[in-house]
Design a protein around this motif. Structure first.
Motif, PDB file in Angstrom:
ATOM      1  N   MET A  39      48.719  39.141  46.903  1.00  0.00           N
ATOM      2  CA  MET A  39      48.408  39.112  48.334  1.00  0.00           C
ATOM      3  C   MET A  39      47.420  40.224  48.672  1.00  0.00           C
ATOM      4  O   MET A  39      47.764  41.241  49.253  1.00  0.00           O
ATOM      5  CB  MET A  39      49.698  39.283  49.165  1.00  0.00           C
ATOM      6  CG  MET A  39      50.631  38.081  49.118  1.00  0.00           C
ATOM      7  SD  MET A  39      49.878  36.541  49.641  1.00  0.00           S
ATOM      8  CE  MET A  39      49.837  36.717  51.430  1.00  0.00           C
ATOM      9  N   ALA A  40      46.203  40.031  48.269  1.00  0.00           N
ATOM     10  CA  ALA A  40      45.214  41.098  48.466  1.00  0.00           C
ATOM     11  C   ALA A  40      44.099  40.636  49.403  1.00  0.00           C
ATOM     12  O   ALA A  40      43.918  39.446  49.629  1.00  0.00           O
ATOM     13  CB  ALA A  40      44.617  41.517  47.124  1.00  0.00           C
ATOM     14  N   THR A  41      43.408  41.612  49.926  1.00  0.00           N
ATOM     15  CA  THR A  41      42.352  41.346  50.910  1.00  0.00           C
ATOM     16  C   THR A  41      40.999  41.803  50.373  1.00  0.00           C
ATOM     17  O   THR A  41      40.899  42.866  49.755  1.00  0.00           O
ATOM     18  CB  THR A  41      42.657  42.115  52.220  1.00  0.00           C
ATOM     19  OG1 THR A  41      43.939  41.727  52.709  1.00  0.00           O
ATOM     20  CG2 THR A  41      41.604  41.832  53.285  1.00  0.00           C
ATOM     21  N   LEU A  42      39.980  40.997  50.626  1.00  0.00           N
ATOM     22  CA  LEU A  42      38.601  41.437  50.411  1.00  0.00           C
ATOM     23  C   LEU A  42      38.066  41.958  51.739  1.00  0.00           C
ATOM     24  O   LEU A  42      38.049  41.228  52.735  1.00  0.00           O
ATOM     25  CB  LEU A  42      37.721  40.274  49.939  1.00  0.00           C
ATOM     26  CG  LEU A  42      36.206  40.569  49.929  1.00  0.00           C
ATOM     27  CD1 LEU A  42      35.857  41.667  48.921  1.00  0.00           C
ATOM     28  CD2 LEU A  42      35.395  39.302  49.643  1.00  0.00           C
ATOM     29  N   HIS A  43      37.681  43.228  51.756  1.00  0.00           N
ATOM     30  CA  HIS A  43      37.085  43.814  52.954  1.00  0.00           C
ATOM     31  C   HIS A  43      35.577  43.891  52.762  1.00  0.00           C
ATOM     32  O   HIS A  43      35.121  44.366  51.715  1.00  0.00           O
ATOM     33  CB  HIS A  43      37.606  45.241  53.178  1.00  0.00           C
ATOM     34  CG  HIS A  43      39.101  45.331  53.314  1.00  0.00           C
ATOM     35  ND1 HIS A  43      39.734  45.322  54.525  1.00  0.00           N
ATOM     36  CD2 HIS A  43      40.081  45.431  52.380  1.00  0.00           C
ATOM     37  CE1 HIS A  43      41.052  45.411  54.333  1.00  0.00           C
ATOM     38  NE2 HIS A  43      41.290  45.491  53.046  1.00  0.00           N
ATOM     39  N   THR A  44      34.814  43.452  53.734  1.00  0.00           N
ATOM     40  CA  THR A  44      33.360  43.642  53.661  1.00  0.00           C
ATOM     41  C   THR A  44      32.927  44.624  54.743  1.00  0.00           C
ATOM     42  O   THR A  44      33.454  44.614  55.854  1.00  0.00           O
ATOM     43  CB  THR A  44      32.593  42.319  53.838  1.00  0.00           C
ATOM     44  OG1 THR A  44      32.837  41.800  55.140  1.00  0.00           O
ATOM     45  CG2 THR A  44      32.998  41.288  52.799  1.00  0.00           C
ATOM     46  N   VAL A  45      31.976  45.475  54.375  1.00  0.00           N
ATOM     47  CA  VAL A  45      31.429  46.453  55.324  1.00  0.00           C
ATOM     48  C   VAL A  45      29.918  46.279  55.319  1.00  0.00           C
ATOM     49  O   VAL A  45      29.289  46.367  54.255  1.00  0.00           O
ATOM     50  CB  VAL A  45      31.788  47.893  54.909  1.00  0.00           C
ATOM     51  CG1 VAL A  45      31.173  48.898  55.877  1.00  0.00           C
ATOM     52  CG2 VAL A  45      33.300  48.075  54.845  1.00  0.00           C
ATOM     53  N   ASN A  46      29.327  46.019  56.485  1.00  0.00           N
ATOM     54  CA  ASN A  46      27.890  45.735  56.509  1.00  0.00           C
ATOM     55  C   ASN A  46      27.078  46.728  57.345  1.00  0.00           C
ATOM     56  O   ASN A  46      25.930  46.454  57.663  1.00  0.00           O
ATOM     57  CB  ASN A  46      27.638  44.297  56.989  1.00  0.00           C
ATOM     58  CG  ASN A  46      27.860  44.124  58.478  1.00  0.00           C
ATOM     59  OD1 ASN A  46      28.554  44.918  59.099  1.00  0.00           O
ATOM     60  ND2 ASN A  46      27.265  43.096  59.051  1.00  0.00           N
ATOM     61  N   LYS A  47      27.702  47.855  57.704  1.00  0.00           N
ATOM     62  CA  LYS A  47      26.969  48.872  58.469  1.00  0.00           C
ATOM     63  C   LYS A  47      26.886  50.170  57.670  1.00  0.00           C
ATOM     64  O   LYS A  47      27.800  50.512  56.916  1.00  0.00           O
ATOM     65  CB  LYS A  47      27.681  49.167  59.794  1.00  0.00           C
ATOM     66  CG  LYS A  47      27.837  47.970  60.724  1.00  0.00           C
ATOM     67  CD  LYS A  47      26.513  47.521  61.333  1.00  0.00           C
ATOM     68  CE  LYS A  47      26.719  46.503  62.442  1.00  0.00           C
ATOM     69  NZ  LYS A  47      27.450  45.279  61.991  1.00  0.00           N
ATOM     70  N   SER A  48      25.804  50.903  57.862  1.00  0.00           N
ATOM     71  CA  SER A  48      25.666  52.208  57.233  1.00  0.00           C
ATOM     72  C   SER A  48      26.797  53.126  57.704  1.00  0.00           C
ATOM     73  O   SER A  48      27.090  53.180  58.895  1.00  0.00           O
ATOM     74  CB  SER A  48      24.316  52.819  57.617  1.00  0.00           C
ATOM     75  OG  SER A  48      24.341  54.218  57.368  1.00  0.00           O
ATOM     76  N   PRO A  49      27.400  53.864  56.773  1.00  0.00           N
ATOM     77  CA  PRO A  49      28.477  54.782  57.180  1.00  0.00           C
ATOM     78  C   PRO A  49      27.943  55.945  58.014  1.00  0.00           C
ATOM     79  O   PRO A  49      28.727  56.690  58.604  1.00  0.00           O
ATOM     80  CB  PRO A  49      29.033  55.275  55.833  1.00  0.00           C
ATOM     81  CG  PRO A  49      27.910  55.118  54.878  1.00  0.00           C
ATOM     82  CD  PRO A  49      27.142  53.903  55.332  1.00  0.00           C
ATOM     83  N   PHE A  50      26.607  56.096  58.057  1.00  0.00           N
ATOM     84  CA  PHE A  50      26.023  57.185  58.847  1.00  0.00           C
ATOM     85  C   PHE A  50      25.733  56.734  60.275  1.00  0.00           C
ATOM     86  O   PHE A  50      25.341  57.526  61.126  1.00  0.00           O
ATOM     87  CB  PHE A  50      24.765  57.713  58.145  1.00  0.00           C
ATOM     88  CG  PHE A  50      24.999  57.876  56.667  1.00  0.00           C
ATOM     89  CD1 PHE A  50      25.948  58.787  56.202  1.00  0.00           C
ATOM     90  CD2 PHE A  50      24.328  57.086  55.753  1.00  0.00           C
ATOM     91  CE1 PHE A  50      26.212  58.910  54.848  1.00  0.00           C
ATOM     92  CE2 PHE A  50      24.591  57.203  54.385  1.00  0.00           C
ATOM     93  CZ  PHE A  50      25.529  58.113  53.932  1.00  0.00           C
ATOM     94  N   ALA A  51      25.940  55.418  60.541  1.00  0.00           N
ATOM     95  CA  ALA A  51      25.738  54.885  61.887  1.00  0.00           C
ATOM     96  C   ALA A  51      27.064  54.555  62.585  1.00  0.00           C
ATOM     97  O   ALA A  51      27.181  54.708  63.786  1.00  0.00           O
ATOM     98  CB  ALA A  51      24.865  53.621  61.837  1.00  0.00           C
ATOM     99  N   THR A  52      28.024  54.085  61.829  1.00  0.00           N
ATOM    100  CA  THR A  52      29.313  53.716  62.439  1.00  0.00           C
ATOM    101  C   THR A  52      30.460  54.177  61.548  1.00  0.00           C
ATOM    102  O   THR A  52      30.267  54.513  60.386  1.00  0.00           O
ATOM    103  CB  THR A  52      29.464  52.179  62.621  1.00  0.00           C
ATOM    104  OG1 THR A  52      29.846  51.609  61.363  1.00  0.00           O
ATOM    105  CG2 THR A  52      28.187  51.535  63.114  1.00  0.00           C
ATOM    106  N   GLY A  53      31.645  54.143  62.103  1.00  0.00           N
ATOM    107  CA  GLY A  53      32.827  54.553  61.353  1.00  0.00           C
ATOM    108  C   GLY A  53      33.477  53.418  60.589  1.00  0.00           C
ATOM    109  O   GLY A  53      34.599  53.550  60.103  1.00  0.00           O
ATOM    110  N   ALA A  54      32.768  52.278  60.473  1.00  0.00           N
ATOM    111  CA  ALA A  54      33.398  51.084  59.898  1.00  0.00           C
ATOM    112  C   ALA A  54      33.890  51.307  58.463  1.00  0.00           C
ATOM    113  O   ALA A  54      35.000  50.906  58.121  1.00  0.00           O
ATOM    114  CB  ALA A  54      32.423  49.899  59.936  1.00  0.00           C
ATOM    115  N   LEU A  55      33.076  51.956  57.634  1.00  0.00           N
ATOM    116  CA  LEU A  55      33.474  52.143  56.234  1.00  0.00           C
ATOM    117  C   LEU A  55      34.720  53.026  56.140  1.00  0.00           C
ATOM    118  O   LEU A  55      35.666  52.710  55.417  1.00  0.00           O
ATOM    119  CB  LEU A  55      32.327  52.745  55.418  1.00  0.00           C
ATOM    120  CG  LEU A  55      32.650  53.013  53.936  1.00  0.00           C
ATOM    121  CD1 LEU A  55      32.966  51.722  53.197  1.00  0.00           C
ATOM    122  CD2 LEU A  55      31.516  53.747  53.239  1.00  0.00           C
ATOM    123  N   LEU A  56      34.722  54.122  56.890  1.00  0.00           N
ATOM    124  CA  LEU A  56      35.875  55.020  56.827  1.00  0.00           C
ATOM    125  C   LEU A  56      37.123  54.346  57.393  1.00  0.00           C
ATOM    126  O   LEU A  56      38.223  54.488  56.853  1.00  0.00           O
ATOM    127  CB  LEU A  56      35.574  56.329  57.584  1.00  0.00           C
ATOM    128  CG  LEU A  56      34.544  57.253  56.925  1.00  0.00           C
ATOM    129  CD1 LEU A  56      34.280  58.483  57.797  1.00  0.00           C
ATOM    130  CD2 LEU A  56      35.012  57.685  55.528  1.00  0.00           C
TER     131      LEU A  56
END
Lengths: 136, 110, 102
Positions: C1-18
């Motif tokens: 039961m695992a999830t694939l997470h995608t991140v499409n924004k630069s970590p220097f522009a938004t907090g999405a990756l963190l």
């Protein structure tokens, strides 16, 4: 029918008026509510700003859609998970959020709170427990 | 495209929904109802008034099942049921009643 | 039961990756795509946070997006796996759900 019910989570991570994401999410939730699925909403990061009370958009010429969150109970959307750490980081607490309730028809229309403040770890668990995640 | 209400014109879109929600009056509702071939009685008005109050409070027109559930709660199951609502508003209680109530077309209606 | 997470924004522009790596569960996969691939470089202010999860979460970057931005492979953070488009599809198919961090 019941075997077809899936768990849908709408993840809201954007503030309400700077982009169209928040309003689009709410509209998809309202339309999707017709499909009788097990729907939850998650509010984290800047998404918690969507639920603050006292929004007044008269002077910026866009519709204030924050009252619409209070209609979600009529659409059987009764689980609004709000991440405590996201509130803390933004200097907010539960008192800064609107009161959102739903009426339990099976309990003499008793009003019950829809907003549940949860930890980041609990939010991760909820995300991992879904069939479908829709991100906004 | 516009309705004529006692000599004043009120703009509407190609489907008959008024453009400026603030233009609504009871006289206008009667004009729209006539155009829709709906003869307004107390029950029609109760539905129209409910829709306007719902919009005022929540900033949306309710979906038809939400409307019927709410009417059932406030006015009883004899009025608050699917069949009766469609007798009142043959082209759909949400779509047609919203038009008469001066609200936008309900979310999810195409 | 695992999830694939995608991140499409630069970590220097938004907090999405963190935010993504803070919510990912052990066994999940985080795939950096589009401007998200800037997060896969070494020596950035998010490198430590990524490295800290590298043991429990599979960290991937979409190779074509990485290359398109002129990022040298030898600058890629240790522990990040480069996948191509077929690999992306494979990840989407092998996980139970996909969550996009927009």
């Amino acid at each position: 029918m019941s075997e077809d019910i899936k768990k849908f989570l709408y993840v809201n991570r954007k503030a309400p008026y700077g982009t169209i994401y928040a309003l689009e999410s709410l509209e998809v939730v309202l339309i999707g509510a017709a499909f009788d699925q097990d729907v939850s909403l998650a509010f984290l990061d800047d998404g918690v700003f969507q639920l603050t009370k006292g929004q007044d958009t008269k002077e910026i010429g866009v519709k204030n859609f924050s009252p619409t969150f209070r209609a979600l109970g009529d659409y059987e959307v009764t689980k609004l998970f709000v991440e405590r750490e996201s509130l803390d980081e933004r200097g907010l607490s539960a008192d800064d959020l609107q009161d959102i309730v739903w009426e339990d028809e099976d309990d003499d229309y008793a009003e019950k709170p829809s907003i549940r403040i949860i930890s980041r770890a609990e939010m991760a668990d909820i995300m991992a427990d879904q069939d479908v995640i829709l991100s906004f | 495209m516009s309705y004529d209400v006692n000599g004043t014109t009120v703009e509407h879109d190609e489907e008959g929904y008024i453009t400026n929600l603030g233009d609504w009056t009871e006289d206008l509702a009667n004009v729209i109802a006539t155009a829709e071939e709906v003869d307004m009685n107390d029950e029609h008005w109760a539905v129209v008034n409910f829709l306007r109050e719902y919009y005022e409070e929540y900033q949306i027109a309710p979906a038809v099942r939400v409307l019927i559930k709410s009417i059932k709660k406030s006015m009883g199951p004899e009025i608050g049921n699917n069949k009766y609502m469609y007798e009142l508003f043959p082209y759909g209680p949400a779509k047609q009643a919203c038009k008469i109530a001066g609200l936008p077309k309900p979310t999810g209606c195409v | 039961m695992a999830t694939l997470h995608t991140v499409n924004k630069s970590p220097f522009a938004t907090g999405a990756l963190l935010s993504c790596i803070a919510h990912a569960k052990d066994g999940d996969t985080v795939l950096m795509i589009e401007d998200g691939v800037y997060g896969a470089s070494s020596g950035t202010n998010v490198s430590d946070a990524l490295t800290a999860r590298a043991g429990s979460v599979t960290l991937c970057v979409l190779g074509p997006d990485f290359a398109a931005r002129g990022l040298a492979t030898d600058r890629m953070l240790d522990g990040i796996k480069s996948v191509d488009y077929a690999g992306f599809v494979e990840l989407a198919a092998s996980n139970d759900r996909t969550q996009a961090w927009l």
